[in-house]
Structures are given as structure tokens and as C-alpha cells.
Scaffold this motif. Structure first.
Motif, short mmCIF file in Angstrom:
data_model
loop_
_atom_site.label_atom_id
_atom_site.label_comp_id
_atom_site.label_asym_id
_atom_site.label_seq_id
_atom_site.Cartn_x
_atom_site.Cartn_y
_atom_site.Cartn_z
N TRP B 19 9.76 -9.86 -19.42
CA TRP B 19 9.08 -8.71 -20.04
C TRP B 19 9.05 -7.48 -19.14
CZ3 TRP B 19 4.82 -7.32 -17.18
CH2 TRP B 19 4.27 -8.29 -16.34
N LEU B 20 9.44 -7.66 -17.88
CA LEU B 20 9.40 -6.56 -16.94
C LEU B 20 10.79 -5.94 -16.74
CD1 LEU B 20 6.97 -5.45 -15.36
CD2 LEU B 20 7.62 -6.92 -13.44
N ALA B 107 3.99 -12.28 -11.96
CA ALA B 107 4.81 -13.47 -12.15
C ALA B 107 4.10 -14.55 -12.96
CB ALA B 107 5.22 -14.03 -10.79
N ASN B 108 2.78 -14.49 -12.98
CA ASN B 108 1.99 -15.53 -13.63
C ASN B 108 1.36 -15.09 -14.94
OD1 ASN B 108 2.30 -17.59 -11.93
ND2 ASN B 108 0.23 -17.59 -11.07
N GLN B 113 -1.67 -10.92 -21.17
CA GLN B 113 -1.79 -10.19 -19.90
C GLN B 113 -0.54 -9.34 -19.66
OE1 GLN B 113 -2.48 -13.69 -17.58
NE2 GLN B 113 -4.68 -13.25 -17.31
N ALA B 114 0.62 -9.93 -19.94
CA ALA B 114 1.87 -9.20 -19.78
C ALA B 114 1.86 -7.94 -20.64
CB ALA B 114 3.05 -10.09 -20.13
N VAL B 144 0.36 -7.20 -8.64
CA VAL B 144 -0.96 -7.74 -8.94
C VAL B 144 -1.65 -6.83 -9.95
CG1 VAL B 144 -3.21 -8.33 -8.00
CG2 VAL B 144 -1.16 -8.72 -6.64
N PHE B 145 -2.22 -7.45 -10.94
CA PHE B 145 -2.97 -6.70 -11.95
C PHE B 145 -4.44 -7.12 -11.86
CE2 PHE B 145 -4.12 -6.48 -16.70
CZ PHE B 145 -4.55 -5.16 -16.60
N LEU B 146 -5.26 -6.14 -11.53
CA LEU B 146 -6.70 -6.39 -11.47
C LEU B 146 -7.33 -5.76 -12.70
CD1 LEU B 146 -9.37 -7.17 -10.07
CD2 LEU B 146 -9.19 -5.08 -8.73
#
Ligand SMILES: Nc1ncnc2c1ncn2[C@@H]1O[C@H](COP(=O)(O)OP(=O)(O)OP(=O)(O)O)[C@@H](O)[C@H]1O
Ligand SMILES: [Mg+2]
Lengths: 249, 434
Positions: B19-20, B107-108, B113-114, B144-146
Motif C-alpha cells: 500500500w506504500l 510495516a505492521n 491503519q494503513a 512509525v505512525f503515532l
């Protein structure tokens, strides 16, 4: 304890002290009075070794040593303390940290270890009480934002923590309310001892009501032009300085 | 074309999640059409890029024994997430996140979330300008997504550590952090770059995007504590919604090349930012902070204080831009930059840059370069404090005032100890008055 002979000093090339003599023995209290600009603060700064203040002639002996040959911090460690007329503000350095460094420096001189923080805090707080300063001032930057009177009390606080042999108080009474004046007087009187001497620069006779001096001197034109006992201060209060200057001229 | 520009980006493309991929491709296109800035580029006038190696190996996923590497990782009382050479390190990270926070590696990320990441990523930093952002976009294998939920109040600081360990060749890390602070939420985030004690050559290209929705409060601390051979080019770009507050603190010890661009965009009325920082290059190190405060809408305030102590033959650059747009009436903006040079060979270029198009604003700015104050030094000495110690106290005091603005007490204490050690150890930082 302090022997000043024929002291000449200049600031930025201007001669300010012009042959000053003064002898202070342990146990004595001397008051120095004199018109504005006569060189009283200059004397204190020269004794403390302020950069830019050049001694051009004369000598100063303090506790048997040639004071003028010593670095500023060595003079302090020997027991000389100058309470500034205009204490310096140092933001970012806490009063507490500053005073601990100063106390530890004196201890190092005597071959002692630094004082532990808890003991130091305790004595700093007690001394705060004695000079009527909220202990909160210990956490603030050195003199940062202190009022005029608070700065003077902070000088006194430092002197009481450091227990010098000779305290030079440059107008520590100026700008103080009557209660604060008594605080200063109590502080100084509590430190009076046969081992210790004070030189107090003041414009006001009223301080001398609270701290009784052994000698009163008039500094004018860079020299001591008259010395006497405390009655001289009363005479100055009544007559001003003009008659002395006339006499000198 | 510089060899640095010819580096391969293929390994990132193979390891990034599907997706990236389109995001990476767009970044790659921008990167390939760009060229490396030279000293003629205004933004890079005082910072040369010749220290960049022709090529860097991708960072290996290496386990690291912290004690062996001479690394002490502090605890600030909250959740900690650690990356070693850009790779997530479960053994040094905490398992349990506080309620109201999702902290997920790209990556997770699961499908939802994506989707959130994709809809916010790159929207703050923009796509037009910086070359190194293009490189970061093109090489974005992990990030990292916060995600802080609306209304969440997170008491303890979130601590993200980027640790560089050792590797045979020079390596690079393209590190990415995306933060979304939901409406009326409140949190603190510590971004912490550090490295093993070594001569390891590495290049970190870090991009942080902070998105504060209406009424959100974020304390953001960015510590760059890497050692001397660690090159770092970083960008922090924040966008503040209405009544949002950003309290930001930056610290940079020196390295061969350190350049950080900070942009704070006030885009909702009543937004407020405090942007403070300290830089301490020594030896032959270089630090460059370019900050830009954008005021686009009325009734916002900003206050910025940066201080530097520059020792030996080190150099520093501070460029502080304040841009008040035509509609941004009633803006209050302050900027102060003070520098202490502790050697005659040390150098700093400081420049406030004001662009003001609104008429009803208050804007104050000042920049100074000085040596230690002689009267303060004298005063300390009259109390018996030795000259050398007095110089340390004053230098430390000079930046201590900025450390005081850090709201997180645990961090403040850590910084004081860290800096005390550095000062006590390092005569270069001790100012001298001739
Ligand atoms: N940097 C300087 N250059 C020239 N003259 C100076 C300098 N600094 C001080 N002076 C002068 O030295 C003289 C003595 O100053 P000093 O501060 O010792 O006076 P003082 O007796 O303490 O006065 P006051 O009662 O007002 O405190 C003053 O005339 C002052 O202007
Ligand atoms: Mg005076």
C-alpha cells in the motif's frame, strides 16, 4: 588585618584613588562615608580585583599577604568578601548552585570535602530565615529579577554563608526599608567577633545607630580626608561634606 | 551529477508494504529529477554536503547489546519504542501502550491503519520542496505512525529511540515519524537519536510530521545525541489546528554534519507554539538549524528561543524565519537566538528573516553572538569560585534557561545530568574571557 598604603588606582585611564591610606584591625568596624563619585565603590572593587581597575601605586596587605598579587578568587578564599553596591544578575545559574560552589571553594581551601547537599540546603534555608528572604529565592537565578532590597539581602545571605574574615559592605543599607535595615544590622552584628572586621560604605547615619562603628572615615577626591569616631557621622549628617572639601582644597 | 544522487533505492521498494508502493514511486520520481544543493543554493549557503558519502549501504538489522555499545537508554516513565539502525527492536521496546494511543510501524499496519497512514502521510511536509524529503519518501521502507485518539490525555511521555549501532560499511537510515494528535488530546513525545560510541559513519535522513487537530496539545522533544561521525539531515514539520498548542524542544550535540529544518504552520486561529532549542558543536563539528514559523490565520502566537555554544573550530548556522501572511492579523511572534563562542576559531552565522504582510501584529526578534559576560564571571570569582569553574557555571547557565522550558520533569533532569557531564568533560564548551 588590612593595611592600605598610598593606594592609587585608575579606571579606564581615569585616576580615581589618589593616595588612600586605611588600617583595619581584627574585631573593628569601620564606616566609610563620602560624596557620590568620590571613589568608595572603586576602593571595594580594587580590593576585590575587578578587571579594568588598575592599581598604579601603593600597597595592600591583607592577613599578612600582598593582596594585590592574588587572583580575585584567592582573595575571597583568604576571607575577603565584598557585598556589591549593584549585585550582578546571572540568569540560568541558580542561587543555590552558586552558593554551594562558593562554600565548597572555601572548604577546598581548608582541605575539606564539598559539603553534602542536604546539610547545605539546611543551612542555606536557616540563613534565608535570618535575612528574612523566602527560601524560594535559592532556586531562582542569581539575583535574577530580585528587587533592590532583595539583592542586598542576598548579598548578606552570601556573607553569612561564607563567614569571611573581612566584610566590605558597599551601601548594603541603601534602598532598604527600616525593617530590612534592621535585618542587615542583626546579620552583621551576629557576625561581629574579635577575629573579624567590617568596612561599611554608607551614606546614612541611621545604619550606624544599629551597627556601631569604631571608626568613621570620609573619603573624598580619592583619599581619606578625615577620620574620627561615630560622632563624625553625626557631624556629617548635620553639615554635609562641603566644609571638608573646603578644608582639603 | 553527484554520486550520492545515484544511490540505489531498490531495496526500499522491495521491502515496503504494497500500500506504500505508489508513495515511494512518487518520491523516487521527485528524487530523480532533483539535484544536490550547492553553496549557491540560498538555503544551503553555510552548510556544505561534501561530507555525504557517494553511497551508503542499507542499514542492517543488527541486534545490539546496549552496554557493549556504551549506550545508556534512559527511562522517562512512559512507553518506550526502540529502533536499532532503523529496525524495530522488540527486546528494548515496551509491550504495553497506554490507552488512547496507537503506535504502529508502517510495516505492521493493518488495513484500516494503513488507510489512515496513507491519508495523512506527506500532507504536512508537502511534496514540493526539500530534496531530502524526496529521498525519505523514496526510501521509506518502514516508519512509525503515532495516532492519539481525540480527547485522550496521555500523562507519561512516549519515547521513541533511533539508535545507530555498528556496521562494517557506512550506512544510511531514512527514518519517518507521522504523528496525529486528535482533537483536544494531550501528549508528550520524545524523539531520541543516539548512537553507539564509535567512529561509525552513518547518515540519518529523518522526517517528522506533526499534525495537531483543534485544541490538541503536544510536547515534542527532539534530541540529537549522536556522535561525531553521524551525519544527520532532519526535517520536522508541524501543522497546528485552531487553539492547538505545540511545545517543542530541540537539542543537537555536534557531528560532522547536522542540519535540521523545523517548520511550524499555524493554520487554525488561536494556535500557539513554543519552539526552543540548544546546539553545542565542538571540535570541527557543524550544526545548522533552519526554522520557519508560518502564521497564516489571525490570533496565533509563537515564541522561539534558540541558544548555541560553539567551541573549538566548530561552526553553527541559525536561520529563523517568521512569515506572517496577509490575513494573520493580531499575530504575536517572538524570536531570539543567542550564541556563545568559546574559541576564536568558532563561528556562527545567525540570521532572523522576517516577512510580514499583515499590519496589526506584534513581532520581536533578536540575534546575538557573544562571549561570556565578564562582570558575571568576576562576581562568581569574588565568592571564591575558581575561574575555570565559574566559566563552566556560566556556560551551563546560558543554556540552562532553555532547558527550563522543557515541561517533562524526567527529561529535564536527564538533560541536566547529560549536559553537566558534557560540560565538566569538555573544556571546549567552557567560555573564556580574555
Ligand atoms: N569606567 C570608568 N571610566 C571613567 N570613570 C569611571 C569609570 N568607572 C567609574 N568611574 C568614575 O569613578 C568615580 C568614582 O566612582 P565610585 O563608584 O567609586 O564612586 P562612589 O564613591 O562609590 O559613589 P556613590 O556614592 O555614588 O556610590 C566616579 O566619578 C565615576 O564616574
Ligand atoms: Mg558607590
Amino acid at each position: 588585618m588590612l593595611e592600605i598604603e598610598n593606594l592609587h588606582a585608575s579606571v579606564d585611564g581615569t585616576d580615581i584613588l589618589k593616595g588612600l591610606n586605611l588600617s583595619v584591625k581584627a574585631g573593628e568596624v569601620h564606616a566609610i562615608m563620602g560624596p557620590n563619585g568620590s571613589g568608595k565603590s572603586t576602593l571595594g572593587h580594587v580590593l576585590a580585583g575587578r578587571p579594568g581597575y588598575t592599581v598604579t601605586a601603593g600597597s595592600v596587605n591583607f592577613l599578612g599577604q600582598d593582596l594585590l598579587a592574588l587572583e580575585t578568587e584567592e582573595r575571597a578564599r583568604l576571607g575577603l568578601f565584598l557585598a556589591f553596591q549593584y549585585p550582578v544578575e546571572i540568569p540560568g545559574v541558580s542561587n543555590m548552585e552558586f552558593m554551594k560552589a562558593a562554600v565548597d571553594a572555601q572548604r577546598e581551601q581548608r582541605g575539606e570535602k564539598p559539603v553534602d547537599a542536604v546539610t547545605f540546603m539546611k543551612s542555606a534555608r536557616e540563613t534565608c530565615k535570618a535575612v528574612d528572604l523566602d527560601p524560594g529565592f535559592l532556586k531562582r537565578g542569581v539575583n535574577e529579577g530580585f528587587s533592590g532590597g532583595e539583592k542586598k539581602r542576598n548579598e548578606l545571605l552570601q556573607m553569612m554563608m561564607l563567614q569571611p574574615r573581612l566584610g566590605i559592605l558597599d551601601e548594603t543599607d541603601s534602598g532598604l526599608d527600616i525593617d530590612a535595615l534592621q535585618v542587615v544590622a542583626r546579620g552583621v552584628n551576629s557576625m561581629r567577633s574579635p577575629e573579624r572586621a567590617f568596612v561599611m560604605v554608607t551614606h546614612y547615619q541611621r545604619l550606624l545607630d544599629f551597627i556601631e562603628p569604631d571608626f568613621v572615615h570620609v573619603l573624598a577626591g580619592g583619599r581619606i580626608v578625615r577620620s574620627g569616631d561615630k560622632s563624625l557621622a553625626l557631624e556629617l549628617e548635620a553639615r554635609g561634606y562641603a566644609w571638608l572639601e573646603d578644608e582639603v582644597a | 551529477m553527484s554520486d550520492f544522487m545515484r544511490q540505489s533505492l531498490d531495496s526500499a521498494a522491495t521491502s515496503a508494504p504494497p500500500w506504500l508502493q505508489d508513495y515511494l514511486r512518487a518520491g523516487r520520481a521527485r528524487w530523480e529529477s532533483a539535484s544536490l544543493p550547492t553553496r549557491k543554493t540560498e538555503q544551503w549557503k553555510y552548510t556544505g554536503l561534501q561530507a555525504l558519502q557517494p553511497s551508503y549501504a542499507p542499514a542492517a538489522d543488527g541486534a545490539i547489546v546496549l552496554a557493549d555499545a556504551g549506550v545508556e537508554l534512559p527511562r522517562f516513565g512512559g512507553y518506550r519504542m526502540v529502533f536499532v539502525n532503523g529496525h524495530y527492536s522488540p527486546e528494548h521496546s515496551d509491550a504495553q501502550l497506554p490507552v488512547g494511543v496507537s503506535l504502529v510501524r508502517f510495516a505492521n499496519a493493518d488495513t484500516s491503519q494503513a488507510a489512515r497512514i496513507r491519508s495523512y502521510l506527506g500532507t504536512v511536509v508537502g511534496q514540493d520542496q526539500a530534496l531530502f524529503t524526496a529521498l525519505n519518501d523514496a526510501a521509506l521502507a518502514d516508519g512509525v505512525f503515532l495516532d492519539i485518539a481525540p480527547g485522550a490525555v496521555i500523562e507519561q511521555p512516549l519515547h521513541v529511540v533511533w539508535l545507530s549501532g555498528n556496521q562494517a560499511e557506512a550506512f544510511s537510515i531514512n527514518q519517518r515519524l507521522l504523528v496525529l494528535c486528535g482533537e483536544s488530546s494531550s501528549a508528550s513525545l520524545i524523539e531520541h537519536f543516539t548512537g553507539a560510541r564509535s567512529e561509525q559513519q552513518s547518515f540519518t535522513n529523518g522526517v517528522t510530521e506533526l499534525l495537531l487537530e483543534a485544541g490538541a496539545t503536544l510536547c515534542h522533544y527532539r534530541l540529537q545525541l549522536e556522535e561525531a561521525e553521524a551525519l544527520h539531515i532532519g526535517r520536522v514539520h508541524a501543522r497546528l489546528g485552531a487553539d492547538a498548542t505545540l511545545n517543542s524542544f530541540h537539542l543537537a550535540l555536534g557531528s560532522v554534519l547536522k542540519r535540521v529544518d523545523v517548520v511550524v504552520d499555524h493554520s487554525g486561529q488561536g494556535a500557539h507554539c513554543e519552539l526552543n532549542g540548544v546546539y553545542l558543536p565542538r571540535g570541527e563539528e557543524h550544526v545548522d538549524y533552519h526554522t520557519c514559523i508560518e502564521h497564516r490565520v489571525p490570533h496565533c502566537t509563537s515564541s522561539e528561543v534558540f541558544r548555541g555554544i560553539i567551541g573549538d573550530a566548530a561552526t553553527a548556522v541559525f536561520n529563523g524565519r517568521i512569515h506572517i501572511h496577509r490575513d494573520a492579523q493580531k499575530t504575536k511572534a517572538e524570536l531570539s537566538n543567542r550564541n556563545l563562542l568559546t574559541s576564536t576559531r568558532a563561528e556562527v552565522n545567525t540570521k532572523p528573516e522576517l516577512e510580514i504582510y499583515a499590519d496589526d501584529v506584534q513581532c520581536a526578534h533578536g540575534a546575538t553572538v557573544a562571549q561570556l559576560d565578564e562582570m558575571s564571571l568576576h562576581y562568581l570569582r569574588t565568592r571564591g569560585v575558581a575561574r575555570a569553574e565559574a566559566q563552566v557555571m556560566l556556560s551551563f547557565g546560558f543554556i540552562n534557561e532553555v532547558i527550563d522550558t522543557v515541561r517533562c520533569e524526567a527529561l529535564r533532569d536527564y538533560l541536566r545530568v547529560l549536559l553537566t557531564r558534557r560540560f565538566a568533560r569538555d573544556p571546549a564548551l567552557v567560555g573564556s574571557v580574555s
